[in-house]
Each structure stands twice: as C-alpha cells, then as structure tokens.
Write a protein that holds these residues in place. Structure first.
Motif, mmCIF file in Angstrom:
data_model
loop_
_atom_site.group_PDB
_atom_site.id
_atom_site.type_symbol
_atom_site.label_atom_id
_atom_site.label_comp_id
_atom_site.label_asym_id
_atom_site.label_seq_id
_atom_site.Cartn_x
_atom_site.Cartn_y
_atom_site.Cartn_z
ATOM 1 N N CYS A 3 -25.280 11.271 -36.788
ATOM 2 C CA CYS A 3 -25.431 10.311 -35.694
ATOM 3 C C CYS A 3 -24.233 10.390 -34.755
ATOM 4 O O CYS A 3 -24.373 10.279 -33.543
ATOM 5 N N ARG A 4 -23.054 10.594 -35.325
ATOM 6 C CA ARG A 4 -21.832 10.682 -34.526
ATOM 7 C C ARG A 4 -21.901 11.868 -33.564
ATOM 8 O O ARG A 4 -21.566 11.757 -32.396
ATOM 9 N N GLN A 6 -24.632 13.423 -32.493
ATOM 10 C CA GLN A 6 -25.677 13.173 -31.502
ATOM 11 C C GLN A 6 -25.189 12.210 -30.429
ATOM 12 O O GLN A 6 -25.458 12.406 -29.245
ATOM 13 N N SER A 7 -24.456 11.165 -30.826
ATOM 14 C CA SER A 7 -23.982 10.199 -29.841
ATOM 15 C C SER A 7 -22.953 10.825 -28.906
ATOM 16 O O SER A 7 -22.900 10.481 -27.727
ATOM 17 N N GLU A 8 -22.169 11.767 -29.390
ATOM 18 C CA GLU A 8 -21.202 12.440 -28.523
ATOM 19 C C GLU A 8 -21.915 13.299 -27.484
ATOM 20 O O GLU A 8 -21.490 13.367 -26.337
ATOM 21 N N GLN A 11 -23.267 10.865 -25.061
ATOM 22 C CA GLN A 11 -22.134 10.345 -24.298
ATOM 23 C C GLN A 11 -21.839 11.249 -23.104
ATOM 24 O O GLN A 11 -21.666 10.769 -21.980
ATOM 25 N N ALA A 38 -28.786 3.504 -31.252
ATOM 26 C CA ALA A 38 -28.176 4.458 -30.309
ATOM 27 C C ALA A 38 -27.088 3.778 -29.486
ATOM 28 O O ALA A 38 -25.988 4.327 -29.305
ATOM 29 N N TRP A 41 -23.945 3.183 -31.546
ATOM 30 C CA TRP A 41 -23.125 4.390 -31.684
ATOM 31 C C TRP A 41 -22.382 4.697 -30.390
ATOM 32 O O TRP A 41 -21.266 5.228 -30.417
ATOM 33 N N LEU A 42 -22.983 4.357 -29.245
ATOM 34 C CA LEU A 42 -22.345 4.616 -27.955
ATOM 35 C C LEU A 42 -21.308 3.557 -27.596
ATOM 36 O O LEU A 42 -20.720 3.598 -26.523
#
Length: 152
Positions: A3-4, A6-8, A11, A38, A41-42
């Motif tokens: 997830c980290r 994907q969020s980057e 971002q 989502a 995480w952002l």
C-alpha cells in the motif's frame, strides 16, 4: 505491491496534476472504504493534497445521487492531514445511475451532460484561481506534516 508503494505512485501523479477530480459512489451514506483507505495512506507521511484543487462528483443507485458521500468526502479532504482546496458549490449528483447510461457507457440525459461540462469548465477556472493562493503553502504543508491528534 505494498500500500505504501502504491500511495507513493499516486502521490506523484497528484503532485504533478494541476487539480484532481474525485468521483465517488455512495455506500450506506458514506464514501467506500477503499477510497477512505487510499486517502488515509495519502495523509501518512506524504501530503500531496495540501492546497490541491479538488472537484467532487458522484453517482448512486438511489435518488440522492451520492449527496451524503460527497459531504463525507468534503469533510475528509478538509481534514488537517489532507488540507485540499475543494471547489465550492459544485455538486454533481447523479441519481439512479444504473439507468443513467447507454450501452456504450455514455450519459443519456443531455441536461446532465451539459451540467457536467459546465462544472468541468468551472473547475478549470477554480484551478487557475487557486494556483494564485500559494503564499501559505509551505506553512500549510508543515501543519499537515506536524499534525497530531494527540497534541490537540
């Protein structure tokens, strides 16, 4: 992929965009859990929504056209960790979404199509206007980065 990670990636796309349009369905009068996840995480160690112009649209099976989900999403995006600039008075509420589209996935109601086009035009103007409101951007970003519910 985590997830980290994907969020980057998300971002970077948000930061590169002049503005973001989020369209949400409505599940039990709220945004879906996947959208909340989502956005969470952002807002954790990365802050791409700070001062980012955002337009919200939505659709639902019922008559309210995601009005409650859109209000919920506005509240989330306005939180101290996200600090998005949400376009005011711009709700696009598509009710009875199962019947609203033809076989090619196009919106059938020409009035709705016209309204959506006009809202998109307004959003482009909103993006231009808010791009001039960046004097406090660094301070806003620091506030988001340093925000803690424990110190309030």
């Amino acid at each position: 992929m985590s997830c980290r990670k994907q969020s980057e990636g998300l971002q970077k796309k948000i930061e590169a965009a002049d503005g973001v349009i989020i369209s949400t369905p409505e599940y039990d009068h709220a945004v879906p859990a996947s959208l909340i996840n989502a956005l969470n995480w952002l807002s954790y160690g990365i802050f791409p929504f700070v001062d980012k112009p955002v337009m919200i649209t939505g659709a639902s099976y019922g008559t309210l056209g995601s009005s409650r989900a859109q209000a919920h999403l506005r509240q989330i995006l306005d939180s101290p960790e996200l600090k998005a600039r949400i376009m005011p008075s711009s709700e696009f509420l598509l009710g009875h979404s199962l019947q609203a589209f033809d076989e090619q996935g196009r919106l059938k109601d020409e009035e709705q199509v016209t309204k959506l086009r006009e809202l998109f035009s307004d959003f482009l103007l909103f993006v231009t206007i808010t791009s001039q409101l960046q004097h406090a951007h660094q301070a806003n970003k620091r506030e988001a980065e340093n925000f803690s519910w424990e110190t309030i």
